[in-house]
Every structure is written in C-alpha cells, then in structure tokens.
Design a protein around this motif. Structure first.
Motif, PDB file in Angstrom:
ATOM      1  N   CYS A   1      -2.718   4.304 -12.388  1.00  0.00           N
ATOM      2  CA  CYS A   1      -1.474   3.535 -12.405  1.00  0.00           C
ATOM      3  C   CYS A   1      -1.890   2.138 -12.548  1.00  0.00           C
TER       4      CYS A   1
ATOM      5  N   TRP B   1       0.009   7.723 -17.188  1.00  0.00           N
ATOM      6  CA  TRP B   1       0.560   6.654 -16.161  1.00  0.00           C
ATOM      7  C   TRP B   1       1.370   5.890 -16.769  1.00  0.00           C
TER       8      TRP B   1
ATOM      9  N   ARG C   1       4.624   2.724 -15.178  1.00  0.00           N
ATOM     10  CA  ARG C   1       4.945   1.961 -14.012  1.00  0.00           C
ATOM     11  C   ARG C   1       6.728   1.684 -14.275  1.00  0.00           C
TER      12      ARG C   1
ATOM     13  N   VAL D   1       2.268   2.803  -5.368  1.00  0.00           N
ATOM     14  CA  VAL D   1       0.937   2.323  -5.938  1.00  0.00           C
ATOM     15  C   VAL D   1      -0.155   2.502  -5.060  1.00  0.00           C
TER      16      VAL D   1
ATOM     17  N   CYS E   1       4.932   4.760  -9.571  1.00  0.00           N
ATOM     18  CA  CYS E   1       4.137   5.212 -10.740  1.00  0.00           C
ATOM     19  C   CYS E   1       4.559   6.535 -10.953  1.00  0.00           C
TER      20      CYS E   1
ATOM     21  N   GLN F   1       3.414   9.892 -13.049  1.00  0.00           N
ATOM     22  CA  GLN F   1       2.442  10.435 -13.728  1.00  0.00           C
ATOM     23  C   GLN F   1       2.957  11.449 -14.441  1.00  0.00           C
TER      24      GLN F   1
END
Length: 423
Positions: free
Chosen positions: A245, A267, A269, A303, A346, A348
């Motif tokens: 991240c 990842w 953001r 995070v 984040c 994923q």
C-alpha cells in the motif's frame, strides 16, 4: 369472486409500479475518464492465396471481401477515421521469413476519402502467406496517439502461418499495454483451429468473434463494428498497482485497467473525506486456459493494515470473469475543522486463478477496477430500502392507487351483476 378481482387489480398495479421503478435509469458515475472525440477503426484484411477459394455465394472469398468493403466504405459515419491494412497481399514466394513480413498499410487511418479507399481495395489480389501476428503488431501502431476509441477488425479465412509468433500472445501483449485497443475478428468459412485462434485474439482484448459464410453477413457485421466505434464509450485508464500500500498509486473516481500475475496481489490508494462513501468493484478475466476453481478478493484496509470491509466471489470454470465489490461510508465528524484531512484507504486485489499446464503466465491476467467516491447517504434508509431510497413515497402512492382501482373495479362488477339479476 369480487375479492379475487380486487386483489388481481392491486397486484397488477403493484407489479407495474415495481417494474417502472426498476427500469428507471441510474446516473453515470462522476469523474469517469473518457476517450477523445475521434474514434478510429483499422480494417485488417487477409489477402493470402486461400482467398481465391470460390465458396461464398458462388464467388471467391476475395470478391466477397471487396464487395463488403465497398458497402462498408459507403456507410462509414463521417466522425469515424478509418484505415485499411493487408496481410499476405504482396509476396507470392515460398520463403516463410519473407512471407511473414508481408503486411502493409493500404489506406492510413484518417478522415475517409471513399473514392481513394475503394480504388485501393480494387487493386487487391490473393497472393501469399497469412501473417496474422505480425499484422496485428503493425496495426497497433496505425492509430493516432490520444485519439478516441480504437478498434481493429480482422477478417481472415485461415489460421496464422508464421509460428512461433502466436497471434493470441500478440493480442495479449497489445492488451497489456493499456492503450484501450479492441480487436474484433471475423472468420470466413472457418474451421475448428481457425475459430479457436480468432476467438482467442478477440477475447484477449475484449472484442468479439463472428463466423461468416455469406457476403451479406460480412457486410452487416463490419458495418456494425464500425458503427460501434462511433458510440460513446468509457475508456479505462491504464494504471499499475504496487506490491504494498505504501507504494501504491492514488486513484480518483474512474475506471482503471491493470494486469495481475498468478499468485500476485495489487494495491491501490483512495482518499475518502468525512461524509463520503467509497464504492469499488473489480473484475478479473481469464484470457487464457486456467484451472476451473478460482476466485477474486477485494479488501479495503487502513494504512496500518486493519481491514475495513471486503468483497469476494468464487468461480467454477463456467465463466471466464469473476467480479466483486465493496462499499465504505465514512461518517461526518462532529468537530468544526475547516479542512479535515482525508482518510487514505488501501484497496487490495488478489485472485486465485492458476494456469493450466503449458500455459504462459505472463503477461498477468487483465483486471478492471472501478472507483467511485460519492457523498455518503444522509440517512440509513437511503442505504437500505432495496435501492429505492426516497422513492418509497412514490411506490406508496402507486400501491394506494392500485388499491382504490381494485375497489372501484369490484364495485362496478357487483353493480353489473345486480343489474343482470334484476333483468
């Protein structure tokens, strides 16, 4: 009997109300990246020796292709820039190395001069090899950089003869570049091997494959694909997720495309302010042979690694795309800060696809990620309510109207029955 009629009328009205509610269009997501206003199409025509075969409506395959091209050129919309590329049109010899370089731009992708393009097509004569892979590589460079939608329409009557350059792998490499190029394929009087190859090319770029055995079918399909290029489309923005991240790219609301290798995780953001809601979805496609059992996982975490919410879906091999999504509403804060800092969420993406034996693992599988950050619902009932939100009051009015209509219909039926008995 009267009661049943009343119920029937009420139920019919309720169903009509629900149908109308479901059919209401939803607004487009804000901030979606779109392409330019100049759609471009490159028609790639196989002019190899096999196009001399006379098995399409009593004429040769080449004659059918020329007739179709002339009609397509007449019908091409003014806003579409169109080009023509050939393969196997110039080298009649037996040297494979030379024959596999035989691809040329017959008419550049540009504003269409119909007379010039028709004259160029009229000069074609079936000649040589079938270098589909090299032709696709060249065709990918025929387009103007920064243009609108880009589409290649490949028309062939046989499989590629330039092994080991696999045209399906070429298509995957083109898709992996993230340039938003779609390849549609049309097979003239196809056999099984050719059908598999052309289908693979199309699937790798999100295009379509069509089998054609008549001139009219060829004309209609090419016209349809050219017209489709002129339709407004959302062009995904190519991005590259990170392995963690902290190094991930920050995404705004929009549609993104990436590649994810087997056993890899990606990842991204997203910044979410107080009073906003993050809505994200991901689709991972198998553009090659994979083992049947697979799944996709999309997680939203802080995070610091704490999971907020997740979405997951599993496949059983009956479909080559697995999709899932999630929602994360961030409530308003009670303090009066003028400039509250956004929360970094984040995202994923992982999948459990596995390659079948002997299948290449690179480039990775294509994934499409949709990110939408909107104002959070003002009340909890906006999130629930089966998606109707404040439309419940309209549904209530329609239900009441249906009930009153049922009562009226029942009263009229009873009155008519009484008159009939009296008479």
């Amino acid at each position: 009997m009267i009661t049943r009629k009343r119920l029937a009328a009420g139920v019919c009205t309720l169903l009509a109300a629900l149908t109308a509610g479901i059919a209401l269009p939803t607004g487009a997501a804000a901030g979606e990246p779109t392409g330019g206003t100049a759609p471009q199409v490159d028609l790639v025509l196989d002019v190899s020796g096999s196009m001399r075969t006379a098995d399409i409506d009593g004429g040769t395959r080449m004659a059918a292709a020329k007739q179709a091209f002339n009609e397509v050129l007449d019908a091409t919309p003014e806003e579409v820039q169109l080009g023509i590329r050939t393969l196997g049109a110039n080298y009649p010899g037996d040297n494979q190395k030379t024959g596999c370089k035989d691809t040329a731009q017959l008419y550049p992708v540009s504003t269409l001069d119909r007379t010039e393009a028709k004259t160029a097509v009229a000069t074609l004569s079936p000649t040589g090899w079938t270098p589909i892979g090299p032709a696709l590589l060249k065709a990918a460079g025929d387009f103007t950089e920064g243009a609108g939608s880009k589409r290649i329409v490949l028309i062939s009557d046989g499989e590629d003869t330039c092994a080991p350059l696999d045209p399906c792998e070429v298509a995957r490499e083109i898709a992996a570049k993230g340039i938003g190029l779609t390849i549609d394929t049309l097979g003239l009087v196809p056999n099984t091997k050719m059908r598999q190859q052309l289908s693979c090319i199309a699937e790798a770029t999100g295009g379509t494959y069509t089998s054609v055995e008549h001139t009219e079918e060829l004309t209609d399909k090419v016209n349809q694909l050219v017209d489709r290029a002129a339709d407004p489309v959302v062009t995904p923005v190519a991005t590259e997720g990170a392995a963690e991240c902290a190094k991930a790219p920050t995404l705004k609301s929009g549609l993104y495309t990436d590649r994810e290798e087997f056993g890899q995780e990606r990842w991204y953001r997203v910044e979410v302010f107080d009073g906003q809601e993050l809505r994200a979805s991901v689709s991972v496609a198998a553009d090659r042979a994979v083992n049947p059992a697979h799944g996709t996982l999309l997680r939203a975490v802080t995070v610091h690694g704490r999971e907020i919410v997740r979405g997951e879906a599993a496949g059983n091999g009956r479909t080559d795309v697995v999709s899932t999504g999630l929602r994360y509403p961030k409530p308003e804060r009670d303090d009066d800060s003028d400039k509250p800092a956004p929360e970094v969420v984040c995202l994923q993406v992982t999948h459990s696809f596995s390659a079948a034996s002997g299948v290449k693992t690179t480039p990775g599988l294509p994934l499409e990620l949709t990110v939408d950050v909107v104002d959070a619902p003002s009340a909890a009932d906006d999130v629930a309510s089966f998606g109707l939100g404040r439309g419940w009051w309209l549904l209530g009015v329609l239900i009441l109207t249906g009930f009153l209509a049922g009562v009226l219909w029942g009263w009229l039926s009873r009155w008519r029955f009484a008159v009939w008995r009296t008479n």
